[in-house]
Design a protein around this motif. Structure first.
Motif, PDB file in Angstrom:
ATOM      1  N   MET A   1     -80.396  60.470   7.786  1.00  0.00           N
ATOM      2  CA  MET A   1     -79.485  59.455   6.685  1.00  0.00           C
ATOM      3  C   MET A   1     -78.367  59.060   7.639  1.00  0.00           C
ATOM      4  O   MET A   1     -77.955  60.349   8.014  1.00  0.00           O
ATOM      5  CB  MET A   1     -79.375  59.351   5.375  1.00  0.00           C
TER       6      MET A   1
ATOM      7  N   ASN B   1     -80.878  66.007  -2.307  1.00  0.00           N
ATOM      8  CA  ASN B   1     -82.426  64.148  -2.489  1.00  0.00           C
ATOM      9  C   ASN B   1     -82.787  65.375  -4.360  1.00  0.00           C
ATOM     10  O   ASN B   1     -83.873  64.502  -4.575  1.00  0.00           O
ATOM     11  CB  ASN B   1     -83.428  65.854  -2.012  1.00  0.00           C
TER      12      ASN B   1
ATOM     13  N   THR C   1     -79.907  60.714  -3.323  1.00  0.00           N
ATOM     14  CA  THR C   1     -79.020  59.919  -2.532  1.00  0.00           C
ATOM     15  C   THR C   1     -78.146  60.328  -1.802  1.00  0.00           C
ATOM     16  O   THR C   1     -77.771  61.998  -1.732  1.00  0.00           O
ATOM     17  CB  THR C   1     -78.013  60.172  -4.406  1.00  0.00           C
ATOM     18  N   VAL C   2     -77.102  59.721  -0.928  1.00  0.00           N
ATOM     19  CA  VAL C   2     -76.674  60.432  -0.045  1.00  0.00           C
ATOM     20  C   VAL C   2     -74.914  59.663  -0.219  1.00  0.00           C
ATOM     21  O   VAL C   2     -75.323  58.886  -0.554  1.00  0.00           O
ATOM     22  CB  VAL C   2     -76.782  60.074   1.681  1.00  0.00           C
TER      23      VAL C   2
ATOM     24  N   SER D   1     -73.193  64.400   2.806  1.00  0.00           N
ATOM     25  CA  SER D   1     -73.913  64.782   2.519  1.00  0.00           C
ATOM     26  C   SER D   1     -75.541  64.366   1.832  1.00  0.00           C
ATOM     27  O   SER D   1     -75.113  62.939   2.196  1.00  0.00           O
ATOM     28  CB  SER D   1     -72.987  65.529   1.248  1.00  0.00           C
ATOM     29  N   ILE D   2     -75.966  65.075   1.032  1.00  0.00           N
ATOM     30  CA  ILE D   2     -76.980  64.613   0.691  1.00  0.00           C
ATOM     31  C   ILE D   2     -77.794  65.529  -0.400  1.00  0.00           C
ATOM     32  O   ILE D   2     -77.883  66.588   0.163  1.00  0.00           O
ATOM     33  CB  ILE D   2     -78.286  64.184   1.403  1.00  0.00           C
TER      34      ILE D   2
ATOM     35  N   ARG E   1     -82.235  65.203   6.443  1.00  0.00           N
ATOM     36  CA  ARG E   1     -82.781  64.689   5.117  1.00  0.00           C
ATOM     37  C   ARG E   1     -83.049  66.568   4.504  1.00  0.00           C
ATOM     38  O   ARG E   1     -82.585  66.711   3.581  1.00  0.00           O
ATOM     39  CB  ARG E   1     -84.966  64.703   4.767  1.00  0.00           C
TER      40      ARG E   1
ATOM     41  N   CYS F   1     -75.335  52.378   4.126  1.00  0.00           N
ATOM     42  CA  CYS F   1     -76.112  53.173   4.644  1.00  0.00           C
ATOM     43  C   CYS F   1     -77.579  52.997   5.386  1.00  0.00           C
ATOM     44  O   CYS F   1     -78.328  51.824   5.033  1.00  0.00           O
ATOM     45  CB  CYS F   1     -76.724  53.854   3.099  1.00  0.00           C
TER      46      CYS F   1
ATOM     47  N   SER G   1     -80.296  68.841   5.272  1.00  0.00           N
ATOM     48  CA  SER G   1     -78.819  69.042   4.919  1.00  0.00           C
ATOM     49  C   SER G   1     -78.975  69.693   6.556  1.00  0.00           C
ATOM     50  O   SER G   1     -77.607  71.258   6.249  1.00  0.00           O
ATOM     51  CB  SER G   1     -78.564  69.333   3.859  1.00  0.00           C
TER      52      SER G   1
END
Length: 126
Positions: free
Chosen positions: A34, A74, A78-79, A71-72, A53, A96, A55
């Motif tokens: 992402m 899962n 949300t990113v 940051s993400i 995905r 995004c 991190s």
């Protein structure tokens, strides 16, 4: 197909902070990276940051390194892009993006990404 919806943009004074969010849905299981890009009026879309995905890998443009954090989450699909010490030159529409084609590294070109959100405007006043 992956759907992306950004939020969190706004007007902030120089030195301030904002946190952008990107909610993703759809065929996310096949998304490898992402990313966040930005585009100022009259300029090309430029890379800001990307994250894997899981991190395990992050990368930043030199212009935002040390000030922005990607940051993400899962669990929330949300990113995030935490932006600190904002400067007037950070003013742009922020987008995004999702990369669904496999590669070891995410790439920093818009053409490396398959799906895009509609963008959210960030304006930093001096």
């Amino acid at each position: 197909q992956v759907q992306l919806v950004e939020s969190g943009g706004g007007l902030v004074q120089a030195g301030g902070s904002l946190r952008l969010s990107c909610a993703y849905s759809g065929r996310t299981f096949s998304t490898y990276f992402m990313g966040w890009f930005r585009q100022a009026p009259g300029k090309e879309r430029e890379f800001v940051a990307a994250i894997s995905r899981r991190s395990t890998y992050t990368v930043y443009a030199d212009s935002v390194k040390g000030r922005f954090t990607i940051s993400i989450d899962n669990a929330k699909n949300t990113v995030y892009l935490q932006m600190n010490s904002l400067k007037p030159e950070d003013t742009a529409a922020y987008y995004c993006a999702a990369k669904r084609t496999f590669s070891v590294l995410p790439g920093n070109s818009p053409g490396d990404y398959d799906s895009w959100g509609q963008g959210t405007q960030v304006t930093v006043s001096s």
